[in-house]
Design a protein around this motif. Sequence first.
Motif, PDB file in Angstrom:
ATOM      1  N   VAL A 293      -0.670  -7.752  -5.093  1.00 20.91           N
ATOM      2  CA  VAL A 293      -0.116  -7.029  -6.246  1.00 20.91           C
ATOM      3  C   VAL A 293      -1.047  -7.198  -7.437  1.00 20.91           C
ATOM      4  O   VAL A 293      -1.513  -8.318  -7.692  1.00 20.91           O
ATOM      5  CB  VAL A 293       1.297  -7.577  -6.576  1.00 20.91           C
ATOM      6  N   PRO A 294      -1.345  -6.132  -8.190  1.00 22.37           N
ATOM      7  CA  PRO A 294      -2.214  -6.285  -9.359  1.00 22.37           C
ATOM      8  C   PRO A 294      -1.686  -7.338 -10.326  1.00 22.37           C
ATOM      9  O   PRO A 294      -0.475  -7.409 -10.593  1.00 22.37           O
ATOM     10  CB  PRO A 294      -2.194  -4.881  -9.998  1.00 22.37           C
TER      11      PRO A 294
ATOM     12  N   GLN B  90       3.747  -2.200 -14.507  1.00 23.92           N
ATOM     13  CA  GLN B  90       5.030  -2.022 -13.836  1.00 23.92           C
ATOM     14  C   GLN B  90       5.739  -3.362 -13.682  1.00 23.92           C
ATOM     15  O   GLN B  90       5.113  -4.420 -13.570  1.00 23.92           O
ATOM     16  CB  GLN B  90       4.841  -1.377 -12.465  1.00 23.92           C
TER      17      GLN B  90
ATOM     18  N   SER C 115       0.813  -1.216   0.000  1.00 23.46           N
ATOM     19  CA  SER C 115       0.000   0.000   0.000  1.00 23.46           C
ATOM     20  C   SER C 115       0.848   1.267   0.000  1.00 23.46           C
ATOM     21  O   SER C 115       0.374   2.333  -0.404  1.00 23.46           O
ATOM     22  CB  SER C 115      -0.934   0.015   1.216  1.00 23.46           C
TER      23      SER C 115
ATOM     24  N   SER D 201       5.430  -9.442 -12.866  1.00 20.09           N
ATOM     25  CA  SER D 201       5.999  -9.828 -11.584  1.00 20.09           C
ATOM     26  C   SER D 201       6.977 -10.987 -11.727  1.00 20.09           C
ATOM     27  O   SER D 201       6.719 -11.953 -12.451  1.00 20.09           O
ATOM     28  CB  SER D 201       4.889 -10.222 -10.608  1.00 20.09           C
TER      29      SER D 201
ATOM     30  N   ASP E  69      10.775  -1.638 -11.816  1.00 14.04           N
ATOM     31  CA  ASP E  69      10.276  -0.395 -11.227  1.00 14.04           C
ATOM     32  C   ASP E  69      10.199  -0.496  -9.708  1.00 14.04           C
ATOM     33  O   ASP E  69      10.342   0.512  -9.008  1.00 14.04           O
ATOM     34  CB  ASP E  69       8.880  -0.086 -11.777  1.00 14.04           C
TER      35      ASP E  69
ATOM     36  N   ARG F 181       1.835   1.325  -4.026  1.00 15.16           N
ATOM     37  CA  ARG F 181       0.713   1.159  -4.946  1.00 15.16           C
ATOM     38  C   ARG F 181       1.157   0.748  -6.364  1.00 15.16           C
ATOM     39  O   ARG F 181       1.100   1.543  -7.300  1.00 15.16           O
ATOM     40  CB  ARG F 181      -0.106   2.446  -5.014  1.00 15.16           C
ATOM     41  N   PRO F 182       1.608  -0.487  -6.529  1.00 16.97           N
ATOM     42  CA  PRO F 182       2.011  -0.946  -7.871  1.00 16.97           C
ATOM     43  C   PRO F 182       0.871  -0.804  -8.876  1.00 16.97           C
ATOM     44  O   PRO F 182      -0.296  -1.004  -8.534  1.00 16.97           O
ATOM     45  CB  PRO F 182       2.368  -2.420  -7.647  1.00 16.97           C
ATOM     46  N   GLN F 183       1.234  -0.461 -10.101  1.00 20.72           N
ATOM     47  CA  GLN F 183       0.261  -0.259 -11.169  1.00 20.72           C
ATOM     48  C   GLN F 183       0.439  -1.311 -12.262  1.00 20.72           C
ATOM     49  O   GLN F 183       1.547  -1.840 -12.460  1.00 20.72           O
ATOM     50  CB  GLN F 183       0.429   1.141 -11.787  1.00 20.72           C
ATOM     51  N   ASP F 184      -0.656  -1.606 -12.967  1.00 26.97           N
ATOM     52  CA  ASP F 184      -0.574  -2.509 -14.112  1.00 26.97           C
ATOM     53  C   ASP F 184       0.534  -2.049 -15.051  1.00 26.97           C
ATOM     54  O   ASP F 184       0.671  -0.854 -15.330  1.00 26.97           O
ATOM     55  CB  ASP F 184      -1.899  -2.542 -14.873  1.00 26.97           C
TER      56      ASP F 184
ATOM     57  N   CYS G 132       0.699  -6.401 -13.233  1.00 31.01           N
ATOM     58  CA  CYS G 132       2.137  -6.138 -13.103  1.00 31.01           C
ATOM     59  C   CYS G 132       2.929  -7.270 -13.749  1.00 31.01           C
ATOM     60  O   CYS G 132       2.483  -8.422 -13.784  1.00 31.01           O
ATOM     61  CB  CYS G 132       2.534  -6.020 -11.633  1.00 31.01           C
TER      62      CYS G 132
END
Length: 245
Positions: free
Chosen positions: A76-77, A60, A52, A82, A120, A55-58, A80
């Motif tokens: 985690v979205p 990244q 939080s 990953s 990132d 705030r990872p974003q799609d 990402c």
Amino acid sequence: MRAGIPDFLPRPGRPNATGVDTAELAATVDNYDAIHDASLFNVSVEMREAVSRVRPQDGQRLLDAGCGMGLLFDHVPAGCHSVALDVSHVALDKTRARHPHVRTVQGMGEALPFPEGSFDLVFSMGSLEHFISPEKGLEEFSRVLVPGGRAVLLLPKKAFLLRNAIHYYIYPNFHPVQFVRRALLRLRRFGGMHVQIRDRHFTRPELVAFLRASPLAVEEVLDVPGTVPSALAYVYLAVLRKAGG
């Protein structure tokens, strides 16, 4: 490749530019295979708080260095890109079963098998303190981050034993059998049983000094209360940033 997972660990007979004692590393790998085979850890609440903060974003690119069983990726979205890295093949198998979209790689945090600027975000959720060289780990985190990228760390306080006495008893996923397993794991030091081979704990001044000696700038260091009052928190949450960007 081992069962579809790339293996970059230094091993006897392989070129080894890390300077790591391969016998100690092999013992470390065996230790963590046993730990993760017992499914001993659940720090999901703390991981949620760590995610939080950044705030990872799609889209990244995200690395979990010392991923364990992949609990971080619960928060985690899925969009990402990953990557999960661990010394333990057992941990990676469990991560892949839990999150098939996550790329798994067996390797050391002190010698990340990725080019500069690959990510990132880099996470280390309760793993950096167990590295053979935590200082080298921070250098590697910096190397693989893009300019402006951030590293997010959970690191234990020196009041760790207080956490064992209190936190496990009120943890929402508490189960008596798991508690006994955790307690035994902490006590097993003789007869070939499994313990943490390397383990570092910090006071706040020690942690700040350790982080400031790294190539990354310290953004914040705070207590993570998790499921206990902040004064009883057993880990620090640190966010660091690479210059530029």
